[in-house]
Design a protein around this motif. Structure first.
Motif, short mmCIF file in Angstrom:
data_model
loop_
_atom_site.label_atom_id
_atom_site.label_comp_id
_atom_site.label_asym_id
_atom_site.label_seq_id
_atom_site.Cartn_x
_atom_site.Cartn_y
_atom_site.Cartn_z
N LEU A 1 0.82 -1.21 0.00
CA LEU A 1 0.00 0.00 0.00
C LEU A 1 0.86 1.26 0.00
N LEU A 2 1.98 1.24 0.72
CA LEU A 2 2.86 2.40 0.70
C LEU A 2 3.44 2.65 -0.68
N LYS A 3 3.73 1.60 -1.40
CA LYS A 3 4.24 1.76 -2.76
C LYS A 3 3.15 2.24 -3.72
N GLN A 4 1.92 1.77 -3.49
CA GLN A 4 0.83 2.13 -4.39
C GLN A 4 0.37 3.57 -4.19
N TYR A 5 0.37 4.04 -2.94
CA TYR A 5 -0.12 5.38 -2.63
C TYR A 5 1.01 6.29 -2.17
N ALA A 6 2.18 6.10 -2.72
CA ALA A 6 3.32 6.94 -2.37
C ALA A 6 3.10 8.36 -2.89
N GLY A 7 3.45 9.34 -2.10
CA GLY A 7 3.33 10.74 -2.50
C GLY A 7 2.16 11.46 -1.88
N TYR A 8 1.24 10.73 -1.24
CA TYR A 8 0.10 11.36 -0.56
C TYR A 8 0.29 11.16 0.93
N GLU A 9 0.57 12.24 1.63
CA GLU A 9 1.02 12.16 3.03
C GLU A 9 -0.06 11.56 3.93
N GLU A 10 -1.31 11.96 3.75
CA GLU A 10 -2.37 11.45 4.61
C GLU A 10 -2.56 9.94 4.46
N SER A 11 -2.46 9.46 3.22
CA SER A 11 -2.58 8.02 2.99
C SER A 11 -1.43 7.26 3.65
N GLU A 12 -0.22 7.78 3.51
CA GLU A 12 0.94 7.12 4.10
C GLU A 12 0.83 7.08 5.62
N GLU A 13 0.37 8.19 6.23
CA GLU A 13 0.22 8.21 7.68
C GLU A 13 -0.86 7.23 8.15
N ALA A 14 -1.94 7.11 7.40
CA ALA A 14 -2.99 6.16 7.77
C ALA A 14 -2.50 4.72 7.68
N ILE A 15 -1.74 4.41 6.64
CA ILE A 15 -1.23 3.05 6.48
C ILE A 15 -0.22 2.72 7.57
N GLU A 16 0.69 3.63 7.87
CA GLU A 16 1.69 3.39 8.91
C GLU A 16 1.02 3.29 10.28
N GLY A 17 0.01 4.12 10.53
CA GLY A 17 -0.70 4.05 11.80
C GLY A 17 -1.42 2.73 12.00
N ALA A 18 -2.05 2.21 10.95
CA ALA A 18 -2.72 0.92 11.03
C ALA A 18 -1.72 -0.21 11.28
N TYR A 19 -0.57 -0.14 10.63
CA TYR A 19 0.46 -1.17 10.83
C TYR A 19 0.97 -1.15 12.27
N ASP A 20 1.21 0.03 12.82
CA ASP A 20 1.70 0.14 14.21
C ASP A 20 0.66 -0.40 15.19
N LYS A 21 -0.62 -0.13 14.96
CA LYS A 21 -1.66 -0.63 15.85
C LYS A 21 -1.71 -2.15 15.84
N ILE A 22 -1.59 -2.75 14.66
CA ILE A 22 -1.64 -4.21 14.57
C ILE A 22 -0.44 -4.83 15.26
N MET A 23 0.74 -4.23 15.10
CA MET A 23 1.94 -4.77 15.75
C MET A 23 1.84 -4.65 17.27
N MET A 24 1.32 -3.55 17.76
CA MET A 24 1.15 -3.38 19.20
C MET A 24 0.13 -4.37 19.75
N ASN A 25 -0.95 -4.60 19.02
CA ASN A 25 -1.94 -5.58 19.45
C ASN A 25 -1.35 -6.99 19.48
N SER A 26 -0.53 -7.31 18.50
CA SER A 26 0.11 -8.62 18.47
C SER A 26 1.07 -8.80 19.64
#
Length: 263
Positions: free
Chosen positions: A96-121
């Motif tokens: 997703l980061l490669k597909q939506y590279a260049g749009y800051e809000e999209s990148e922040e949403a993707i990174e935030g979701a990944y961090d939440k999943i890792m913390m939950n795990s």
């Protein structure tokens, strides 16, 4: 004749002229409106245009916006199942980061979701480990008194101590196997017994008790090895291994367990 020609010209000029009606003019992209005062249709022009919004402004290529960036569920945002592995979650994040590279809000949403999943795990693994310890402790507390008394003689040391003891007795066993064709493992057995007593004394701080415990572990391993070796199928045992060597290997296993896990 001249008088007749003059009469015809006078009659022609006196005749009213009739003009043909002009057809209405239609222009592409023009809608007919209400009729004006003189009968001509009023027109309303339609103007359309497209403006690409992106990092380069007008006319530049539009950067794609992540459609699920407002989703509250991090798994749904990344497009993975709740039971997905960490590798699958990481692959989805990178895609997703490669597909939506260049749009800051999209990148922040993707990174935030990944961090939440890792913390939950991480929290789930930690919670499961705590639950396992509490369950084992509860089982020990609910066990009969003789089981509690038996478990009181054992302890689980650190991984470093276990690995060192395992490496030492593994070396003794390998040494016995290599030299079994030349001489018996009598020296290796004596060395392992002395080492077992030394390790036990380091924990018990009582040489007499450590010596008695180490000798008991050695004898128990030798007796059990003597009973189990004849039962082992012959095709599993290499032809150069004698019964004495196999019994010694069983004694090494018992001495490793005794000096490592006994209190």
């Amino acid at each position: 004749m001249q008088a007749a020609a003059a009469f015809n010209r006078a009659a022609f000029t006196a005749r009213p002229l009739h003009r043909l009606p002009r057809p209405p003019l239609h222009i592409a992209g023009v809608e007919d409106g209400p009729v004006g005062r003189r009968g001509a249709p009023l027109t309303r022009l339609r103007c359309s245009g497209s403006l690409s919004v992106g990092s380069g402004g007008y006319g530049s290529e539009r950067v794609p916006v992540f459609p699920r960036q407002q989703s509250w569920d991090p798994y749904k945002l990344l497009g993975v199942d709740h039971d997905a592995s960490e590798e699958e979650v990481r692959s989805a994040r990178n895609f997703l980061l490669k597909q939506y590279a260049g749009y800051e809000e999209s990148e922040e949403a993707i990174e935030g979701a990944y961090d939440k999943i890792m913390m939950n795990s991480y929290s789930h693994r930690k919670h499961s480990k705590i639950n396992l310890k509490s369950k084992l402790k509860k089982q020990v507390e609910e066990s009969p008194s003789w089981v509690k008394a038996l478990l009181g003689y054992f302890e689980v040391p650190s991984l470093e101590i276990i690995s060192r003891r395992f490496a030492f007795f593994g070396f003794i066993a390998g040494w016995s196997i290599v030299t079994s064709a030349e001489t018996g493992p009598a020296f290796q057995l004596a060395l392992s017994l002395v080492s077992c007593i030394y390790f036990l004394n380091d924990k018990m701080k009582n040489l007499v008790r450590a010596s008695a415990t180490g000798l008991g572990v050695f004898v128990g391993g030798w007796i059990l090895g003597s009973l189990l070796v004849p039962v082992i199928p012959a095709f599993i045992i290499p032809p150069t291994w004698s019964i004495e060597l196999l019994t010694s290997l069983m004694a090494y296993v018992f001495m490793f367990l005794g000096c490592t896990f006994l209190k």
